[in-house]
Write a protein that holds these residues in place. Structure first.
Motif, PDB file in Angstrom:
ATOM      1  N   ILE A 186       0.421  -1.342   0.341  1.00  0.00           N
ATOM      2  CA  ILE A 186       0.226  -0.339   0.249  1.00  0.00           C
ATOM      3  C   ILE A 186       0.952   1.282  -0.285  1.00  0.00           C
ATOM      4  N   LYS A 187       0.884   1.748  -1.513  1.00  0.00           N
ATOM      5  CA  LYS A 187       1.619   3.060  -1.232  1.00  0.00           C
ATOM      6  C   LYS A 187       1.256   4.773  -0.602  1.00  0.00           C
ATOM      7  N   LEU A 188       1.593   4.755   0.125  1.00  0.00           N
ATOM      8  CA  LEU A 188       0.853   6.163   0.645  1.00  0.00           C
ATOM      9  C   LEU A 188       1.361   7.475   0.307  1.00  0.00           C
ATOM     10  N   TYR A 189       1.420   8.164   0.742  1.00  0.00           N
ATOM     11  CA  TYR A 189       2.018  10.010   0.154  1.00  0.00           C
ATOM     12  C   TYR A 189       1.023  10.975   1.026  1.00  0.00           C
ATOM     13  N   PHE A 190       2.369  11.738   1.856  1.00  0.00           N
ATOM     14  CA  PHE A 190       1.666  12.640   2.953  1.00  0.00           C
ATOM     15  C   PHE A 190       2.572  13.694   2.015  1.00  0.00           C
ATOM     16  N   TYR A 191       1.400  15.030   2.759  1.00  0.00           N
ATOM     17  CA  TYR A 191       2.224  16.086   2.368  1.00  0.00           C
ATOM     18  C   TYR A 191       1.323  17.185   2.927  1.00  0.00           C
ATOM     19  N   ALA A 192       1.928  18.369   3.131  1.00  0.00           N
ATOM     20  CA  ALA A 192       1.315  19.710   3.546  1.00  0.00           C
ATOM     21  C   ALA A 192       1.012  21.117   2.761  1.00  0.00           C
ATOM     22  N   PRO A 193       0.479  21.793   3.332  1.00  0.00           N
ATOM     23  CA  PRO A 193       0.803  23.323   2.895  1.00  0.00           C
ATOM     24  C   PRO A 193       2.128  23.860   3.311  1.00  0.00           C
ATOM     25  N   PHE A 194       3.012  25.244   2.806  1.00  0.00           N
ATOM     26  CA  PHE A 194       4.443  25.408   2.633  1.00  0.00           C
ATOM     27  C   PHE A 194       4.527  25.098   4.190  1.00  0.00           C
ATOM     28  N   ASP A 195       3.885  26.713   4.395  1.00  0.00           N
ATOM     29  CA  ASP A 195       3.559  27.818   5.249  1.00  0.00           C
ATOM     30  C   ASP A 195       3.852  26.921   7.100  1.00  0.00           C
ATOM     31  N   ASP A 196       3.116  25.546   6.764  1.00  0.00           N
ATOM     32  CA  ASP A 196       2.391  24.084   7.712  1.00  0.00           C
ATOM     33  C   ASP A 196       4.128  23.665   7.971  1.00  0.00           C
ATOM     34  N   CYS A 197       4.696  23.215   6.464  1.00  0.00           N
ATOM     35  CA  CYS A 197       5.305  22.504   6.471  1.00  0.00           C
ATOM     36  C   CYS A 197       6.944  23.567   7.389  1.00  0.00           C
ATOM     37  N   TRP A 199       8.058  12.449  -8.040  1.00  0.00           N
ATOM     38  CA  TRP A 199       8.158  12.520  -6.742  1.00  0.00           C
ATOM     39  C   TRP A 199       6.621  12.387  -6.395  1.00  0.00           C
ATOM     40  N   ASN A 200       5.803  13.733  -6.751  1.00  0.00           N
ATOM     41  CA  ASN A 200       4.695  14.001  -5.556  1.00  0.00           C
ATOM     42  C   ASN A 200       3.550  14.058  -7.008  1.00  0.00           C
ATOM     43  N   ASP A 201       3.908  13.278  -8.114  1.00  0.00           N
ATOM     44  CA  ASP A 201       2.934  13.040  -8.395  1.00  0.00           C
ATOM     45  C   ASP A 201       1.471  11.800  -7.761  1.00  0.00           C
ATOM     46  N   ALA A 202       0.416  12.580  -7.460  1.00  0.00           N
ATOM     47  CA  ALA A 202      -0.402  11.432  -7.615  1.00  0.00           C
ATOM     48  C   ALA A 202      -0.920  10.241  -7.727  1.00  0.00           C
ATOM     49  N   THR A 203      -0.335   9.428  -9.183  1.00  0.00           N
ATOM     50  CA  THR A 203      -0.467   9.264  -9.573  1.00  0.00           C
ATOM     51  C   THR A 203       0.196   7.690  -9.426  1.00  0.00           C
ATOM     52  N   ASN A 204       0.897   7.801  -9.070  1.00  0.00           N
ATOM     53  CA  ASN A 204       2.072   7.207  -8.141  1.00  0.00           C
ATOM     54  C   ASN A 204       1.748   6.338  -6.901  1.00  0.00           C
ATOM     55  N   TYR A 205       1.075   7.178  -5.817  1.00  0.00           N
ATOM     56  CA  TYR A 205       0.619   5.948  -5.106  1.00  0.00           C
ATOM     57  C   TYR A 205      -1.299   5.918  -4.839  1.00  0.00           C
ATOM     58  N   ASP A 206      -1.386   5.155  -3.589  1.00  0.00           N
ATOM     59  CA  ASP A 206      -2.725   4.398  -3.836  1.00  0.00           C
ATOM     60  C   ASP A 206      -3.363   5.597  -2.387  1.00  0.00           C
ATOM     61  N   PHE A 207      -2.707   6.403  -1.790  1.00  0.00           N
ATOM     62  CA  PHE A 207      -3.668   7.407  -1.164  1.00  0.00           C
ATOM     63  C   PHE A 207      -2.455   8.552  -0.487  1.00  0.00           C
ATOM     64  N   CYS A 208      -2.939   9.689  -1.166  1.00  0.00           N
ATOM     65  CA  CYS A 208      -2.441  11.110  -0.317  1.00  0.00           C
ATOM     66  C   CYS A 208      -3.752  11.555   0.264  1.00  0.00           C
ATOM     67  N   LEU A 209      -2.214  12.136   1.158  1.00  0.00           N
ATOM     68  CA  LEU A 209      -3.328  12.730   2.236  1.00  0.00           C
ATOM     69  C   LEU A 209      -3.119  13.740   3.235  1.00  0.00           C
ATOM     70  N   ASN A 210      -3.745  15.109   2.941  1.00  0.00           N
ATOM     71  CA  ASN A 210      -2.635  16.880   3.451  1.00  0.00           C
ATOM     72  C   ASN A 210      -2.274  16.236   5.219  1.00  0.00           C
ATOM     73  N   THR A 211      -1.355  16.227   5.523  1.00  0.00           N
ATOM     74  CA  THR A 211      -1.489  16.266   7.294  1.00  0.00           C
ATOM     75  C   THR A 211      -1.829  17.431   7.976  1.00  0.00           C
ATOM     76  N   SER A 212      -2.070  18.755   7.219  1.00  0.00           N
ATOM     77  CA  SER A 212      -2.036  19.672   8.018  1.00  0.00           C
ATOM     78  C   SER A 212      -4.155  20.169   8.301  1.00  0.00           C
ATOM     79  N   SER A 213      -4.642  18.776   7.820  1.00  0.00           N
ATOM     80  CA  SER A 213      -5.820  18.693   8.315  1.00  0.00           C
ATOM     81  C   SER A 213      -6.246  18.402   9.278  1.00  0.00           C
ATOM     82  N   MET A 214      -5.239  17.740  10.010  1.00  0.00           N
ATOM     83  CA  MET A 214      -6.344  17.636  11.097  1.00  0.00           C
ATOM     84  C   MET A 214      -4.674  16.832  12.483  1.00  0.00           C
ATOM     85  N   SER A 215      -5.429  16.759  13.383  1.00  0.00           N
ATOM     86  CA  SER A 215      -3.904  16.081  14.410  1.00  0.00           C
ATOM     87  C   SER A 215      -3.844  14.462  13.341  1.00  0.00           C
TER      88      SER A 215
END
Length: 207
Positions: free
Chosen positions: A125-136, A174-190
């Motif tokens: 299962i291939k995951l990709y985590f990202y966040a808006p630049f300010d949050d990073c 590397w940041n192409d969502a089609t490479n992964y099964d599930f992409c998630l914005n980590t700033s959206s919740m705890s």
């Protein structure tokens, strides 16, 4: 079909992807492999671990970079070969370790093109985590200290290294969502809520 499940995590610098990987592994009761991959590859090859560390998720610049791509094919060179300690052979030994793990245990693997190395495996299962630049930026300062300018430089540098490394060995973005099964914005919740969502997704995927 293998009984074990392998979760690969690609992550933007400052997204908290590594921390999420550790928390996810803890919740699932499995091991999380990050820099330990380097140690194992060093033990298998006999090549100094420091050499693996120097090339960890980045490649050395060369006049041919951007022209010649050494897409991963998995061929290991013997110690007598002049290119035994080349970047490509270091990557291939690391990929060998990743495949061995995928074939023997359930685990979380952080970065290092694991999603591509294991692209032909049906237990991944291939995951990709990202966040808006300010949050990073905020997360990098909280984790490593420094100011906004220093954090910005770190993020740009590390993401550039990871993108170049990934493209060099996979031919993909590397940041192409089609490479992964599930992409998630980590700033959206705890973190805990994120782990709950990812865990539910994993359980649903296994049915």
């Amino acid at each position: 079909m293998m009984d074990n499940t392998v979760i690969t995590i690609a992550r933007g610098y400052g997204s908290g992807g590594r921390q999420l990987g550790l928390k996810l592994a803890d919740k699932l009761g499995i091991h999380c492999y990050d820099r330990e991959l380097i140690r194992r590859a060093s033990e298998e090859s006999g090549i100094n671990e420091a050499l693996f560390g120097e090339n960890d998720e980045k490649i050395k610049k060369s006049p041919l970079f951007g022209i010649v791509k050494k897409h991963y094919k998995g061929q290991l060179l013997p110690p007598r070969d002049a290119d035994f300690t080349s970047d490509d052979n270091l990557f291939n030994y690391q990929a060998k370790v990743i495949k061995e793990l995928a074939e023997t245990e359930s685990c979380v693997i952080i970065g290092r093109c694991a999603d591509y190395v294991l692209k032909d495996y049906d237990n991944v299962i291939k995951l990709y985590f990202y966040a808006p630049f300010d949050d990073c930026i905020k997360r990098v300062i909280e984790t490593y200290g420094g100011n906004e300018a220093e954090a910005t430089k770190k993020i740009h540098q590390h993401d550039k290294y990871r993108a170049e490394y990934y493209r060099y060995y996979t031919g993909r973005d590397w940041n192409d969502a089609t490479n992964y099964d599930f992409c998630l914005n980590t700033s959206s919740m705890s973190y805990d809520k994120l782990i709950d969502i990812v865990t539910n997704y994993i359980e649903t995927s296994k049915r």
